[in-house]
Motif scaffolding. Sequence first.
Motif, short mmCIF file in Angstrom:
data_model
loop_
_atom_site.label_atom_id
_atom_site.label_comp_id
_atom_site.label_asym_id
_atom_site.label_seq_id
_atom_site.Cartn_x
_atom_site.Cartn_y
_atom_site.Cartn_z
N PHE A 17 0.84 -1.20 0.00
CA PHE A 17 0.00 0.00 0.00
C PHE A 17 0.87 1.25 0.00
N ASP A 18 0.47 2.21 -0.83
CA ASP A 18 1.10 3.53 -0.83
C ASP A 18 0.16 4.51 -0.13
N LEU A 19 0.68 5.22 0.87
CA LEU A 19 -0.11 6.24 1.56
C LEU A 19 -0.03 7.52 0.75
N PHE A 28 2.91 6.31 11.72
CA PHE A 28 3.20 5.89 10.35
C PHE A 28 4.67 5.50 10.15
N ILE A 44 3.89 0.17 2.01
CA ILE A 44 3.51 -0.25 3.35
C ILE A 44 3.06 -1.71 3.28
N PHE A 83 -0.16 -1.97 7.33
CA PHE A 83 -1.42 -1.36 6.94
C PHE A 83 -2.53 -1.70 7.94
N GLN A 93 -4.54 1.50 9.59
CA GLN A 93 -5.75 1.86 8.87
C GLN A 93 -6.79 2.57 9.74
N LEU A 119 -6.35 6.49 9.81
CA LEU A 119 -6.46 7.32 8.60
C LEU A 119 -7.58 8.35 8.71
N LEU A 149 -5.60 12.12 3.50
CA LEU A 149 -4.83 10.88 3.33
C LEU A 149 -5.75 9.78 2.82
N VAL A 156 -5.31 5.52 0.85
CA VAL A 156 -4.37 4.44 0.52
C VAL A 156 -4.62 3.93 -0.89
#
Length: 599
Positions: A70-72, A91, A120, A125, A129, A132, A138, A140
Amino acid sequence: MNEQRPIILSIAIILVGLIIVARLFSIQVLDDSFLKRAERNAIQRVVDHPYRGLVYDRTGKILVYNNPIFDLMVIPREFTVKDTARFCEIFQISKEHLIENYTAARKYSSVKPSPLVKQISTTDFARIQDYLIDYPGLFVMTRSVRSYPQPAAANALGYIGEISARQLERDTLKYYRQGDFVGLSGIEGYYENTLRGVKGVKYKMVNVRGVDKGPFKSGEYDTASVAGHNITSTIDLALQEYGELLMAGKRGSVVAIEPKTGEILAMISAPTYDPNLLTGAKFGSNYLLLNRDDSKPLFNRPIMAMYPPGSIFKVVQSLIGLQMGVLNPNTTLSCNRSLVACHNHPNPVNLFGAIKYSCNPYYHQAYRMMINREVSRNTFKDTEIGLNEWREKVMKFGLGGPLGIDLFNEKGGSIPSSKLYDRVYGPNRWKYSTIYSLSIGQGEMLVTPLQMANLAAIFANKGYYYTPHLIKAIDGDPTKIDIKYRTKIEVGVDSHHFDMVQDAMAEAIYGTAARAAIKDITVAGKTGTAQNPQGEDHSVFVAFAPKEDPKIAIAVYVENAGWGGRAAASTASLMIEKYIRGYITREALEEYVLVGKFM
């Protein structure tokens, strides 16, 4: 004049009005560029990255699959942080990293998303999560990285990584964007276009603050991604893992080939590494560690290391001599040790005995007969002509240039020509006494382990080979692989010459490589001890089996392990038994190789 002013003013106003109307008509009806700009400001283009194709071994076992990461992502205009320290703790990002990435995101766009934290893991994640919702701006984005259920065949499989600026410049089709992942080595690199799939695109409506307002025109312009093609490799996972076990703690190479097809059954580069190290967020740091390792685990020895072939090359000399008519099975020569050193064996010997006992003086004399055939009255010129003609015949065996395996950075070794000696010694200033070391596979001659395994396949096939390759099928269809891997290549030696050579190689097992003998399996092989000016000699062995119907051809190099009949022959013999029988019956030999005390 005063009476005309209202008329002139009216005309001017009408003209200006007409011009404005015409311009508005052009902008709103004829020219849609402004509409497109407005839509671009309101539409967010989201790339749907495809899943890369999977890689299987020849028996259907999975070698490489995809693991979600996962990219934040951050939309700078919406993003706010009240407690920076707490944010960084949650984070797992440094304050400097946060500032650097956020600044880059704002510079790119205040309303478009940019990556804040990349790659991530699923574990991390799950941990973040729930937080978030506390941070506006933000979200994902899901991607995938490669994962390896068994830490095997790292150098053959290769790895993927973020595309470089130079690769982006070379991408004439503009498929890639900064931040995309691309195959960088091994199968991953060579078959990038096959594995990568086709990107999809989704268009979302967003307001001026970048808030998602749903799909643009109900998804009319969206395209779904298409997963990459799956590849069935030629690797036999069980044999590969066993070979890596035998070579643990050593430096060298093992290449095993199915002779009838050119399919590579195992390709071991020792020392190796766990391919899972080069995935995910720690790719960069792990790559640096591996790259700085003095044992060079990233160096793909089977296709990049080059060594003198040593006595193994005597089999090639025998076949060329037979084809030229210079030698025949009954050609008998003395073991004259004043010419070159040798070991104890019957004297004199015919060609069969020369192969069986690996007689150095025999090949010193036989090579002179091939090179100096008195085709010119000038001794120097005669040697030059003979060397060049001999070199052409040698290169037909797949030596002196890359074979064309489906991997990048393959080296081709070296079969010296007259031009090399002219450059070193000067024209007409060298002769046979300058080059006689080539007769026994030494001197300026270099080969790769892959080329040596291919020689074993040639000996097994009695005069032909298929270009060694690592791909067996694409999406289960063997006809989709490159035609060059299905094309037979003849080496220019009549098949009947191989009968005696195969018999001699089978006898040689009991002469110089008794450890390679396997009960109820006829092994034909040849030992070699490649000279190494920097230290102990390299142990070399090539073989194929069963002799009557070859299923496997193999070459083993164990660096600095001395005589070929020990380390290399023992390793090759165990690999052959493992592949043909599926199990090992000689536990003592296996322990001998695993311990590795060969000297």
